[in-house]
Structures are given as C-alpha cells and as structure tokens.
Scaffold this motif. Sequence first.
Motif, PDB file in Angstrom:
ATOM      1  N   ILE A  92       0.851  -1.186   0.000  1.00  0.00           N
ATOM      2  CA  ILE A  92       0.000   0.000   0.000  1.00  0.00           C
ATOM      3  C   ILE A  92       0.892   1.242   0.000  1.00  0.00           C
ATOM      4  N   ARG A  95      -2.961   5.316   1.820  1.00  0.00           N
ATOM      5  CA  ARG A  95      -4.253   4.956   2.413  1.00  0.00           C
ATOM      6  C   ARG A  95      -4.963   6.263   2.723  1.00  0.00           C
ATOM      7  N   GLU A  97      -8.511   8.415   4.061  1.00  0.00           N
ATOM      8  CA  GLU A  97      -9.788   8.424   4.770  1.00  0.00           C
ATOM      9  C   GLU A  97     -10.452   9.767   4.560  1.00  0.00           C
ATOM     10  N   ILE A 103     -12.980   5.045   3.088  1.00  0.00           N
ATOM     11  CA  ILE A 103     -11.572   4.638   3.080  1.00  0.00           C
ATOM     12  C   ILE A 103     -11.225   4.067   1.711  1.00  0.00           C
ATOM     13  N   SER A 104     -10.107   4.521   1.172  1.00  0.00           N
ATOM     14  CA  SER A 104      -9.573   3.975  -0.074  1.00  0.00           C
ATOM     15  C   SER A 104      -8.081   3.757   0.118  1.00  0.00           C
ATOM     16  N   GLU A 105      -7.524   2.838  -0.651  1.00  0.00           N
ATOM     17  CA  GLU A 105      -6.085   2.652  -0.621  1.00  0.00           C
ATOM     18  C   GLU A 105      -5.616   2.161  -1.976  1.00  0.00           C
ATOM     19  N   THR A 325       4.275   3.567   3.395  1.00  0.00           N
ATOM     20  CA  THR A 325       2.820   3.637   3.342  1.00  0.00           C
ATOM     21  C   THR A 325       2.400   4.899   4.069  1.00  0.00           C
ATOM     22  N   LEU A 327      -0.585   7.928   5.058  1.00  0.00           N
ATOM     23  CA  LEU A 327      -2.006   8.133   5.317  1.00  0.00           C
ATOM     24  C   LEU A 327      -2.365   9.558   4.924  1.00  0.00           C
ATOM     25  N   HIS A 348      -6.155   2.886  11.780  1.00  0.00           N
ATOM     26  CA  HIS A 348      -5.151   2.619  10.738  1.00  0.00           C
ATOM     27  C   HIS A 348      -3.824   2.140  11.322  1.00  0.00           C
TER      28      HIS A 348
END
Length: 645
Positions: A92, A95, A97, A103-105, A325, A327, A348
């Motif tokens: 990922i 990520r 929100e 939520i998508s990643e 990764t 956020l 998360h």
Amino acid sequence: MSIETLSDQELAVSTQDSFIEQANIKDQAFFQKASQNRLEFWEDRANELSWQTQWDQVLNWQRPYAQWFINGKLNACENCVDIHLKDKKNKIAIRWEGEDGSISEITYQELYDRVNQLAFHLKSTFNVKKGDRVTIYMPMILDLAIAVLACARIGAIHSVIFGGFSSQSISDRIVDSESSLVITADGGYRRGATLPLHQTVHEALKSVQHHCKTLVFRHLNNDISSSWNDDRDTDYEPLRSQNWEPVNPEPMDSEDILFILYTSGTTGKPKGIIHTTGGYMTHAKYSTRAVFDLKDNDIYWCTADVGWITGHTYLIYGPLANGATILMYEGAPDFPDKGRFWKIIQDHKVTILYTAPTAIRAFMKWGVDYPKGYDLSTLRLLGTVGEPINPEAWDWYFKHIGGENCPIVDTWWQTETGGIMICNLPSLAPSKPGRAGHALPGIQADILSPEGQNVETGGGLLSLTEPWPSMLRGIWGDPKRFEDVYWSRFDTYFAGDGATIDNEGYIKVLGRVDDVLNVAGHRIGTMEVESAIVDFEGVAEAAVVGIHDDIKGQAIQAFVILKEEMKETETLESDIKAFVANSIGPIARPKHIVFTPELPKTRSGKIMRRILKQLAHHEPIGDTTTLANPEIVTQIQSKISNTSK
C-alpha cells in the motif's frame, strides 16, 4: 524514557534503548562524516536516489545561487513510484480516509497506473510540456497526490494552492506563474460542509487574461453546471475510460524546476518559491528516513495539507521516495467529534504522527479524555512542525499521545529550505522540550549577532551558513526580491527567525524577528510571552501582539484560550498577568487579556497574527476567506472593544 537534568539545568528526555537499538541512524559517525567532508556526505545522500545520468560536479556556489549535482538527470516521480515496482508493487502506497469515514487505498502498482493515466492525458489532451506551469487546487484526496506526481513525471512545474484560499489568491498565483492549466475538483468536505472548489476557480479565472484550461475531478459528484464553461473545463471522468499508455519519466536536469510554492504572506505580493529536482529530492528522501526513523512497516501520517511545503516534502515526495505507506485524511480534527485524530490512529494503526503545535494546543484544550478513549499504542514516534512548540504542549504530547514511550522530533524549517534543517535525532541525543535541537547532519546552522558574528551561547539571529541541496533557487520572476529578502542581512542565508543556543549546542527557535515587541526599550519575543502564558495552569493556547502605549511605546495585548474545565473569574486575568511578570519579568506583563474560545486560524492550523494585530488596533480586517473559523473575528471584536478601553 526517563527525564534527567543536563548541565544547563533544562529538563531533557532520553530515548528508550529499544528505539536506539533499531534506529536507522544510531552513532555519531554520521555527524562526523558530514562535518569532515560535507560535499561527499551530500553526494552519498544523492546516490540513494535513482539517476538517469550521473552528475559531474557536486556543487557550484555563486552566492546566492547554488547548483547541485550539475548535469545529473533524474525524475522525481520515477523515484517515488517506478523504483518500487520491482519489490513493493503490491505494498500500500497511500491509504486515504474521508471526513465521512470513506476509506480507499492504492498499491504502488495502482499508483503507477493512475499517475501514468493522468500524465498521458495531460500530454495528449492538454498538450502540457516540460516546463509548463500547472496550478493544482484540490481537496486532500488521492487524486491530489496523483496530480502532483503526474506533473513531475512529464516535467511540468506544479504550483499547489491550499484548498481554503480565496479566488483572488488563486488568481494572483495563476497570473504570476502563467499557468496554462488548473487541476481542480467539484468540491471538498470540511466539518460536514462542502467547499465549492470549482466555483472558486471559476471566479478566479475571471481576472486571468491569458488562456487557461481547467481539468475537473469528481469528488462530491455535485451539480457544478452554474460554474461550468464548455470552452474551458474538461471533466476527467470520461477520460478515465479512454485508452492510455504509460509515459516515460521525463529526464530532468538536477537544476530543472520541480515546483513553485507560493508563501501565503499576509502583506504584499505572494512569493513564488522555486525548488529544483535533484537537490530537493536528495534532501526529501534523506531527511524523511533520518528524522522519522522511517521503516518499511510504518504507517506514516503527516497531517499537513499538500498546499503547504510540509505536505510536499513529508507527505508526498519524502515518504514515497522511501517506499513508505502514507495516510491522507480529508477533514477536520474535530469532526464529527474531538476524538477524530485518535480514532484515525487507532483504526489505521499509525506508527508515526507529524502535526503542528497549534493542533496539539487545541487537543490540550479539549482535554485528555478524548485520546484516553482510543488505543494509541501503535505510535512509536511523534513530530511537530510549523512553529516552535512550548514545553507544556511538548509534555502533554509526550505523556498523553505518546504514552511516555515515543520520542518527539521538534522540527524547524521553512518553505524556502525545502526540508528539515534543525531537529534533534532522538537516537543520538536526549531531547529538550522547547528546543528543536541540533542542525541535521549536512546542515550548518549558526546563531549570529546583529553584526554577523557567531554567538557561542545565548540569543541572536538564526542563519544557515553553508549551502544545502534543497535550498530555494529563487523567487519566480523576481530575482531581486530573492536577493533582498534572504541575502541582504548577512553574506549567508538569513531565515528571519530569532533563536538561542545553549552550552550543549541545542537551538531554540523563538519565532520571527519581526514578531518582537519593544516595551519601554526592552525587546521581548512574542513567542516567549506566549509560552509563559501557556505555562499557566488552565491555559490551552495564547497569542500576543503589540499595542500602542503612550508611556512605554508598546504594550502587550494577549488573546487567551482556556482549557475546557477552566472558567473565567474576576481574578484570573490578574493572576495570569502576575504569572507572566514572575516568569519573564515585570516588563513582559500583558496590559490587556482577551479571553476567547478560539483564535483566528487558517485551515492548516496557523494563527493569523495579522488579524489579531488589526483587531487590537481597531483596523479594518480585510479578507478572512482563508480562515477555518471566520466567525471568531466578530466574537473577538465585540470583546476587544470593551477590554482595551
């Protein structure tokens, strides 16, 4: 972690042995190499990137203009995306929100595909070429990061504008940069309301004389027909279903411009800070790994908007260059309630949090019950950015968010520096609350007297005295302003900040030297007074400005936010005044204190001191469209009219 007293009698927080043992940098040899051969050190850092063509000279320094890694060629997008496909294509990358809980990643392979798809259409549909300027005005969504990387891939110079800026601010930046394309969205979310981004761009373009197209992403899927112009606007959704081909990353000379980022200056024309590709990417990748001790399994959250330099360097370029990764969050920290940040960390499993002292002080005001309600045990390192953090806020962050287990990296840097300049690496030395620490390996920062002499201990002016790779290369279209603003005070780069240095080399940044009050001939930093006020039990946040005083020339007016459990009383104002006088000296005693539930802040959390000064002087306030809370201006106005009489 333990607290001990160092030789200068300031409390210092030592780092846990378990953290040091696993740290990316854990011995002084790194510092030693940087000091013994600075250019070789930076050459080693540059070699951590993927270059298409190797450089033939590390540095050409013709003050105030630097060229780093001369004739080397690389591509920033390739270093953030392509290089990870061999080993991390299924990891990922981002990520996301949304404020509504969506939520998508996307993996690094998916990021590659979406960046290439957009890059293809930028070239084929809009004929965007290397060196063209593209303005980006979007909410904090995945497509914002994709747009930045797509521009970098084809060599277009991106100019990201924070999604809360007014149409006039957008127009000024489009005109100054002569952007040929604006990438925007139909809108964004903020505290349950929607931001009409496309409408704002529509208004901005009314005063732009040159031809400028817009590419519109659908985020809200709302009706924007009233601001739609068929001759100007292109909907990206139909393009998603069209055929596309991968776009080879454009070979960029190390000194080719990667982006322009306009400072949000409160007066005068905004400054378009120029950053180039090779040096900027070198420092972004190195400093992210070194300062945040970034590991392959970290979930890294920098809360800054991409419209600010922090979002450029430490949300996109630095972490992605390291294959992290990251956020992204679109929304406010207090929506739908004041526990939102802590819920995000819990959900998360965030391991690294990088946020602003203004946000921390707001969290303090809301109380400890909110973070107590969530599991924050995944956190292993905390960071602060944007302004100096006062010791009480540092201590609260350390205890209630980090559980006394997480080192805190207090970082000082600027839009102009491109990356972190001063920050204590917790694996190498204890941290001192309120002091940013030492210059990073490879950076030379000194405290100078007004005459330009080095100050061994004590206070002075913060200057970066040797060139560094990520330094700004100028102001777009205004070389004279670049020289006058940053290089006219000394023969080195003057940051505009005051600072002190103690006998162990720890630097404490005091804030802008123009934020210095002159009370009866005594120069007092606003940050010093604000820090003293916040040290008073029950105070969550404070800001001070100078007001006219017939006798002293200037007096101090303070704006104070109390913690939620604290109530105003008749004696509270006098108690705070006495506390400040006792902490700093009678000369620092505020003349007036205005208690307010909030301070006027931008959506990134920065206090708009210009507005406080105008309020204190009963001057017209002007544009408040960049504020997250414009309604507070009227509330303070009504209070101040009674307080200052």
